[in-house]
Write an enzyme that holds these catalytic residues in place. Sequence first.
Site, mmCIF file in Angstrom:
data_model
loop_
_atom_site.group_PDB
_atom_site.id
_atom_site.type_symbol
_atom_site.label_atom_id
_atom_site.label_comp_id
_atom_site.label_asym_id
_atom_site.label_seq_id
_atom_site.Cartn_x
_atom_site.Cartn_y
_atom_site.Cartn_z
ATOM 1 N N LYS A 13 0.820 -1.231 0.000
ATOM 2 C CA LYS A 13 0.000 0.000 0.000
ATOM 3 C C LYS A 13 0.841 1.262 0.000
ATOM 4 C CE LYS A 13 -2.022 -0.242 4.000
ATOM 5 N NZ LYS A 13 -1.422 -1.361 4.633
ATOM 6 N N ARG A 88 -9.049 1.353 9.474
ATOM 7 C CA ARG A 88 -8.573 0.025 9.836
ATOM 8 C C ARG A 88 -9.608 -0.773 10.614
ATOM 9 N NH1 ARG A 88 -2.867 1.085 9.186
ATOM 10 N NH2 ARG A 88 -1.703 -0.815 9.571
ATOM 11 N N ARG A 127 11.798 -6.278 4.660
ATOM 12 C CA ARG A 127 11.783 -4.847 4.989
ATOM 13 C C ARG A 127 12.462 -4.616 6.346
ATOM 14 N NH1 ARG A 127 6.043 -2.011 4.944
ATOM 15 N NH2 ARG A 127 5.822 -2.929 7.001
ATOM 16 N N ARG A 133 12.255 -1.113 10.857
ATOM 17 C CA ARG A 133 11.069 -0.599 11.549
ATOM 18 C C ARG A 133 10.818 -1.423 12.802
ATOM 19 N NH1 ARG A 133 5.718 0.251 7.917
ATOM 20 N NH2 ARG A 133 4.696 -0.633 9.735
ATOM 21 N N ARG A 144 0.188 -8.015 13.581
ATOM 22 C CA ARG A 144 -0.421 -6.986 12.722
ATOM 23 C C ARG A 144 -1.329 -7.635 11.673
ATOM 24 N NH1 ARG A 144 4.886 -4.676 11.025
ATOM 25 N NH2 ARG A 144 3.808 -3.671 9.310
#
Length: 194
Positions: A13, A88, A127, A133, A144
């Site tokens: 996204k 969300r 990632r 992150r 998540r």
Amino acid sequence: MRIVLLGAPGSGKGTQAALLEKQMDIPHISTGVLFRSAVKEETSLGRQIKTIMDSGELVPDDLTLDLLEQRMNQADAADGFILDGYPRNLIQAESLDTLLETLRWPLDDAVQIEVDSEEVISRIAKRAAKEGRSDDSENVARNRLRVYQERTAPVMDYYAEKGLLTRVMGTGTIEDVLQLILSVLETGKAAASA
Ligand code: ADP
């Protein structure tokens, strides 16, 4: 144009929203990016939400809506936007409708980028290695994804019932997925899914 981009964590996204921002010259508004910058700058909001974000849970709806409203009030949002990471859950979807009704800004499209769970976990792991992150560790990523499946899945039905939702496969190259999204936005939902 006012667009909501939906999809699991790691579905691409954010990547697609950044490309659409350039292509369409409207701002990419990401609640995740706004929250991460509040955490980095150690604002009072940032201090309240750090632990929640690090666990992969959702930040409370009232704090999230405040942040979104502030961003929508900035001048550039009046030209349109690509919303990434909001809504969300169903409450957020309803709050967004109320906000947009007040502003008299109807939503044009909701586009869901579809990628299966194992692919998403493997992308997040990559990632994590690159960007570091703090919520990209495998356990938090799985949480998540669970939060997404439980809380965000009903948002797709919400937009489908309004006739606004189109799904695109998110497994091609970044450019392939971008072209799919652009064709949905250009030709409209009915033509894209025909
Ligand atoms: P991803 O889509 O990869 O999970 P985001 O950058 O969109 O990443 O979001 C990161 C985190 O920020 C979420 O796990 C959540 O804690 C918080 N967050 C972002 N957007 C929202 C939202 N709309 N409501 C509640 N929490 C949010």
